[in-house]
Design a protein around this motif. Structure first.
Motif: not given
Lengths: 103, 955
Positions: A1-3, A13-14, A56, A75-77, A101-103
């Motif tokens: 789950m992304q921050l 948290e997303e 947005r 990458t969703y980053r 390169t983020a996990p």
């Protein structure tokens, strides 16, 4: 789950956020003066780029504030977040993209 | 009872205690510390199950979660399917049996508790083997917040399976000291029996802790059985070790064939001899440890079969012990039925297999090298790189915040793994700006013996004549080399396609032993480098996770929040049948003895139309809109004019999206010049508040307006019917409720015994009606006053079903039921609610699009079944006959569909609302609705079926 870093609350948290589509698509000043095609572009047409995209977001289960983010759709980053009253990003910022390169 | 294959001493089992288990109906002894697999082996039992497609006997082939052979079902103390005998810890009273590839779900509800914990750390270390323990110690000593999770019952990892020494003592002493040191650090969370099964974005890892599974019937009821740890780590150290890889050969699936390392585990950890006479087949040096350890434990090692032509420098060690070593040889096949009896051994050079001879054995150990357990790294989208020397995939890049160490990173000597664990965590700490501790020693490990290069051998050419059809790659799927050849022959090139064609890697073990073999064999068959085939995608979970654990406490009533009104207990006591409206529990109807829904609703409707009814409308969404620009905001969002509304009055309004389609409707109270109370549909409350805030923040930040949800601050009771004035007038004697003094679409404040109450003349039924608004604290009292005052008039509480019938009879649409996001106010016959004066409002520009002016748009109309009997099912399609009275040929054009359909007490017949193409032009026509295979003729009518003149609303 992304921050996701809310500009007001910090990283959360997303699941606290909801998506609002492409940023910098303002409501037209005088809709009545637009042609049907121009109006249809405002209502129905949005970009769908591969790479950096200004979007947005709403911290809907937090402070409920809307904000903008530049996110890389491959990458969703989240490259950065910014306030609604911050200037629109330059095309050069959106054009450059890098592999995450983020996990 | 004695276990014939139990060693006289050694192992980490509690020999002083004996427990009894039942497997396939047979009672067997074991010890705490055993797994079901080690207990079966101790009693001489290798075969556990039969295979899913071919029914071939299958046994214990590994010692932990990578085992493809030992699927079992637990029957007692609680039924649970699809477990591995190698991971089930033994307890007294365990009843289990082997599974032919698939299990059976329990038929009784799972009464155990499951829960979840969120945890945040600086460093998460996954795996408590040598590298993981070294990493955790270094992080803990630096004062970092640390979590160390490991899936086994105790820490130690590979040290539990061998004879390693650290600081010149058995390694277990160092493990015990490390665990004790970690326990002394207050910021360290150390969990055993905890599998990190998924790694996700931004350092998020899910881990499953099995808290009471190993306690059997002794599990305390108050402790959750399993717990999902939701760990957010700033840095992750993956020290998950490696899985031994088999070599594929003909008939490689017989019970008694086992990975070489697993035999060492069973010997050293569980005190079990997996056989009496062993053949060891290897491509690398690691299996020599197994051969020598078993020999020293009393197993007759018949031969070490080493595929490498030059053999191993450890050959001398074996021959000194009297073990025959056959270099440049392979196992080509086996004999035996329920247990291997012979290994077929043949010379092997330059890929060619010579003539084979049989060597008798009851245990065939195999080692084809080691596959680093890179699952968590790969799940985190780390790229893998194929290492030609190891014949394995290794982490191929550095990831931010996730480091891989130990044998998971391809390191296979003890000293190197310890040092690397410390190195990677120090780098992680530096990145987190946590300085390392001054005192951070590593244990002294013996100098590593540099092993001879392994041979990468995926499969032995099949000389049995079976053409690879008994050379099993995925034992759980009964998938063979022949199946891969068939896939490649069918033109498949991508490993993902080969996986789906052969089903390899899709079973319970998700390809832990078969995955890399498939990469290698596919590459070989295609004649391309293994790097180019790659691996299939590693996806969570690493090992199976029960849905019950993922659900945790969110089951049954806790699955989703339930919202109830202040009157809920009253409704329950009144025998209401409830329906879910969003998260709300709303009374649907109040059946009296002997009544079904239809009878109850007809009775309730009749009461509201001829006497008086009352409904709990508290769930209606309510938004308090305040500020100097409140009227401006509402003018921009509603299709009609709100700024002209007078204080004290109420107006119905419709909201559209920018596309001009209706998104919500409701009434608006003007409370003051700068304050409105906006009512939304029950389901639209949150959405409309979001909508208002979105426009205010993103488009009109200049407007000085604040919006607040007050849904739960007002209980709301519509009192409906010709006698409603009598009831409300009796309860509020100070209020002049006459039509002149209290006209339709106005509101008044009143008090009841000092409690403020707001009254409004609003009707959702077409009848004379009053809405009563009060603070929910006083809801029950006010509701009962109204019931009391209504008793002389037979006041009848009614539910949502009756509310729907009453509104449908008047043609009032429910947004979301009679509309679907493609319906404009004009389609609903509400052009009267669209302002022509306002220069703009959200949706206005879209009304001018040509499509909106199309006379063939679907429009809301009424339908009356001609037979006066059929209740049309909602959602039914509507068709029309041609002029000749026949249906047009298929596909028959659909005119629209039925959106609401009820039986009407007032009309004494069923009726419906429908969206029909060009519907208003068709009023008076007959169209048809297919119902259960027959076409029911229906008359198209206007949408208002009762009191179209609106004569009743003033009583």
């Amino acid at each position: 789950m992304q921050l996701i870093a809310c500009p007001w609350c910090g990283p959360r948290e997303e699941v606290e956020f909801s998506y609002g589509g492409q940023a910098h698509v303002p409501y037209p000043d005088s809709p009545a003066e637009l042609s049907d095609e121009q109006w249809a572009h405002y209502v129905f047409f949005r970009d769908n780029p591969k790479g950096r995209f200004a979007e947005r977001w709403n911290h809907s289960a937090g402070c409920r504030r809307w904000f903008n983010a530049i996110r890389d759709t491959t990458t969703y980053r989240f490259e950065r977040v910014y306030r609604l009253d911050d200037p629109k990003p330059l095309a050069t910022e959106l054009a450059s993209s890098r592999r995450s390169t983020a996990p | 009872m004695t276990s014939p294959f139990r060693t006289p001493d050694g192992g980490r089992i509690d020999r002083a205690t004996t427990v009894e288990i039942t497997f396939d109906g047979q009672t067997l002894p074991g010890h705490p510390g055993d797994t079901l697999a080690s207990a079966l082996l101790a009693n001489g039992r290798h075969q556990v199950a039969t295979s899913i497609k071919l029914g071939r006997p299958r046994g214990i082939a590994a010692a932990w979660a990578e085992d493809p052979g030992s699927l079992v079902q637990i029957e007692a103390p609680f039924p649970e399917p699809m477990l591995l005998a190698t991971t089930v810890e033994l307890y007294d009273g365990l009843v289990a049996h082997g599974l032919p590839g698939q299990g059976r779900l329990a038929e009784v509800p799972d009464s155990a508790r499951y829960d979840a914990v969120h945890h945040h750390v600086d460093v998460l270390v996954v795996g408590a083997g040598p590298a993981g323990l070294a990493a955790a110690l270094t992080a803990a000593r630096a004062g970092a917040r640390v979590a160390l999770v490991d899936e086994q019952s105790e820490a130690g990892g590979s040290l539990l399976s061998g004879t390693d020494r650290l600081d010149d003592a058995p390694a277990s002493q160092w493990v015990a000291a490390a665990v004790a040191e970690l326990a002394a650090h207050p910021e360290v969370l150390h969990l055993q029996r905890t599998t990190a099964f998924g790694s996700y974005d931004d350092g998020f890892v899910l881990a499953l802790e099995r808290r009471t599974d190993h306690l059997g019937t002794g599990a305390p009821r108050h402790v959750s059985r399993q717990r999902v740890w939701r760990i957010r780590a700033r840095s992750i150290v993956v020290a998950t070790g490696a899985h031994e890889r088999p070599v594929v050969f003909a008939d490689n699936d017989r019970p008694g064939i086992m990975l070489a390392g697993a035999a060492r585990t069973f010997l050293h950890r569980y005190g079990v001899l997996p056989g009496r006479e062993a053949v060891v087949f290897t491509t690398n040096d690691s299996a020599y440890d197994a051969a020598l350890d078993l020999h020293h434990a009393g197993v007759q090692v018949q031969a070490v079969v080493d595929a490498r032509p030059e053999g191993s420098p450890r050959r001398d060690e074996c021959e000194h012990a009297g073990i025959r070593v056959l270099s440049g040889a392979v196992v080509t096949g086996t004999q035996g039925v329920e247990r291997v009896t012979h290994a077929l051994v043949a010379p092997f050079a330059d890929g060619e297999v010579g003539a084979s001879s049989a060597i008798g054995c009851d245990l065939l150990l195999v080692s084809g090298g080691w596959n680093p357990a890179v699952h968590l790294f790969s799940q985190a989208r780390g790229r893998l790189r194929y290492d030609e020397t190891l014949g394995a995939f290794l982490p191929g890049e550095e990831l931010d915040g996730l480091a891989v160490t130990g044998s998971a990173a391809g390191g296979f000597d003890l000293a190197g793994c310890l040092a690397d664990g410390q190195r990677v965590v120090r780098a992680a700490l530096t990145a987190l700006a946590i300085p390392p501790a001054g005192e951070d020693p590593l244990p002294a490990a013996p100098e590593a013996v540099i092993p001879a290069a392994p041979l990468v051998l995926w499969r032995v050419p099949d000389t049995s004549g079976a053409e690879g059809s008994t050379s099993f790659v995925d034992l759980q799927r009964d998938a063979t080399v022949a199946d891969i050849a068939r896939a490649v022959g069918a033109g498949l090139r991508s490993l993902e396609h080969v996986k789906r064609f052969t089903t390899i890697g899709t079973a319970h073990d998700q390809g832990k032993t078969s995955g890399v073999l498939t990469s290698g064999i596919t590459a070989e068959l295609l004649g391309i480098p293994v790097q180019d085939t790659g691996t299939t995608t590693f996806r969570p979970p690493y090992t199976p996770v029960a849905f019950a654990a993922l659900a945790g406490r969110d089951r049954g009533r806790l699955f989703d929040p339930e919202r109830v009104t202040a009157l809920h207990q009253w409704h329950v006591a009144a025998g209401a049948v409830f329906e879910d409206v969003g998260q709300w529990k709303r009374p649907r109807y109040y059946p009296q003895p002997g009544e079904d829904m239809e009878a109850a609703v007809l009775r309730e409707c009749a009461a509201a139309r001829t006497g008086v009814g009352i409904i709990d409308g508290s769930t209606l969404g309510k938004i308090d809109v305040q500020g100097p620009d409140a009227a401006v905001l509402l003018d921009r969002l509603y299709t009609n004019l709100m700024s002209s509304l007078k204080v004290g009055s109420v107006r119905y309004g419709v909201m559209c999206g920018v596309d001009g389609m209706v998104i919500d409707d409701g009434t608006v109270f003007r409370l003051a010049e700068d304050r409105f109370l906006v009512l939304t549909t029950t389901g639209g409350a949150a959405k409309i508040l979001d909508w208002m805030e979105e426009w205010l923040q993103t488009e009109w930040p200049d407007l000085r307006v604040h919006c607040t949800s007050v849904t739960e601050q007002w209980a709301t009771f519509p009192v409906v019917g010709p006698r409603s004035r009598d009831v409300v007038g009796a309860v509020f004697p100070d209020v002049d409720v006459s039509a002149e003094a209290f006209p339709f679409m106005t509101w008044r404040d009143a008090t009841l015994d000092g409690v403020p109450v707001r009254l409004a003349r609003i009707s959702f039924s077409g009848e004379l009606a009053f809405e009563v608004y009060v603070n929910p604290w006083y809801a029950v009292a006010v509701w009962q006053r109204l019931l009391e005052a209504g008793r002389p008039y037979g006041i009848t509480p009614y539910g949502t079903e009756t509310m729907h019938v009453l509104r449908a009879e008047k043609g009032y649409p429910i947004i979301g039921q009679d509309t679907d996001g493609t319906v404009s106010p004009h389609d609903l016959g509400m052009a009267w609610a669209v302002s022509k004066k306002k220069p703009d409002f959200v949706g206005k520009r879209s009304f001018a699009r040509p499509a909106n002016a199309d006379p063939l748009r679907k429009q809301l109309v009424g339908l009356l079944p001609v037979d006066r009997e059929t209740v049309l099912p909602e959602g039914s399609q509507i068709v029309e006959f041609r002029a000749d009275g026949q249906l047009p040929p298929p596909p028959v054009p659909m005119l629209g569909h039925v959106t609401s359909s009820y039986r009407s007490a007032e009309l004494a017949r069923p009726f419906a609302l429908a969206l029909v193409r060009g519907g208003r032009e068709r009023i008076g026509d007959t169209v048809h609705v297919p119902v259960n295979g027959t076409l029911v003729p229906v008359e198209v009518t206007g949408s208002v079926l009762i009191d179209p003149e609106g004569a009743r609303r003033d009583g």
